[in-house]
Design an enzyme around this catalytic site. Structure first.
Site, mmCIF file in Angstrom:
data_model
loop_
_atom_site.group_PDB
_atom_site.id
_atom_site.type_symbol
_atom_site.label_atom_id
_atom_site.label_comp_id
_atom_site.label_asym_id
_atom_site.label_seq_id
_atom_site.Cartn_x
_atom_site.Cartn_y
_atom_site.Cartn_z
ATOM 1 N N GLU A 210 0.837 -1.196 0.000
ATOM 2 C CA GLU A 210 0.000 0.000 0.000
ATOM 3 C C GLU A 210 0.872 1.245 0.000
ATOM 4 O OE1 GLU A 210 -2.622 1.431 -0.521
ATOM 5 O OE2 GLU A 210 -4.356 0.573 0.422
ATOM 6 N N ASP A 211 0.350 2.323 -0.564
ATOM 7 C CA ASP A 211 1.073 3.584 -0.506
ATOM 8 C C ASP A 211 0.954 4.229 0.867
ATOM 9 O OD1 ASP A 211 -1.639 4.188 -0.848
ATOM 10 O OD2 ASP A 211 -1.330 5.624 -2.456
ATOM 11 N N ASP B 10 -4.240 5.128 6.416
ATOM 12 C CA ASP B 10 -4.815 6.300 7.069
ATOM 13 C C ASP B 10 -5.751 5.807 8.172
ATOM 14 O OD1 ASP B 10 -6.138 8.712 7.673
ATOM 15 O OD2 ASP B 10 -6.161 9.375 5.605
ATOM 16 N N PHE C 38 -2.028 15.909 4.292
ATOM 17 C CA PHE C 38 -2.379 15.318 3.001
ATOM 18 C C PHE C 38 -1.124 15.401 2.151
ATOM 19 C CE2 PHE C 38 -4.104 14.716 -1.173
ATOM 20 C CZ PHE C 38 -5.023 13.702 -0.941
ATOM 21 N N ARG D 146 1.655 12.271 -8.896
ATOM 22 C CA ARG D 146 2.185 10.927 -8.626
ATOM 23 C C ARG D 146 3.654 10.809 -9.031
ATOM 24 N NH1 ARG D 146 -1.931 7.322 -7.463
ATOM 25 N NH2 ARG D 146 -3.955 7.776 -8.395
#
Length: 180
Positions: A98-99, A102, A151, A164
């Site tokens: 996963e990036d 959260d 964020f 990205r």
């Protein structure tokens, strides 16, 4: 939204990805491993990570695409599977890449779904972890960086499809008049 500070630079990322690759290599030495990249955010991280895993680990790749954000900066809590795996993971060692983790809602859902498919094992590797935002507990065995509640974009992470391609992780902030 506008780019703000660099939170994690390219050199720090490279060093940490190499360390994660060594840890994964040690844990799966002599075994076969299905590495599942969660599209689209994890693709840059996954590409670098698998190149840091030793040759004696039999790595195969598969991908899933899920959505819980849309064009927002806040998760909706509803996970939609956009693309499922192409092959069975039954009886196999699985590493979900996963990036960012959260709230944990998406990842918790994915881990539960993978376990229902009867793999030998399921572990998680995440580039970024926002521990303070967690709504559900989820185990992340390999963590790149724990970050504050910003964020962020870059190194595969985006805002509405943008940024990205940045080699570092950047904080983004609303422009005057924007709502996050």
């Amino acid at each position: 939204m506008i780019l703000s500070e660099v939170l994690i630079d390219e050199k720090e990322i490279r060093k940490r990805v190499e360390e994660l690759g060594k840890g994964i290599s040690a844990d799966y030495a002599g075994k076969d491993l299905v590495v599942i990249g969660i599209l689209k955010g994890a693709v840059v991280f996954l590409s670098d990570l698998v190149r840091c895993i030793d040759r004696d680990v039999g790595v195969t790749l598969d991908f899933m695409a899920v959505s819980s954000y849309g064009d927002s900066t806040n998760t909706s809590g509803i996970v939609r599977i956009i693309k499922d795996l192409d092959c069975s993971i039954r009886g196999k060692h699985v590493l979900i890449v996963e990036d960012i983790v959260d709230t944990g809602l998406t990842l918790s859902y994915l881990v539960k779904m993978m376990l229902e498919r009867e793999p030998e094992s399921v572990r998680v590797c995440a580039l970024l972890d926002k521990v303070e935002r967690r709504k559900v507990e989820v185990a992340v065995q390999y963590t790149g960086f724990v970050i504050p509640d910003y964020f962020v974009v870059g190194y595969g992470l985006d805002y509405s499809g943008r940024w990205r391609n940045l080699p570092s992780v950047h904080v983004v902030v609303p422009e005057r008049g924007d709502e996050a």
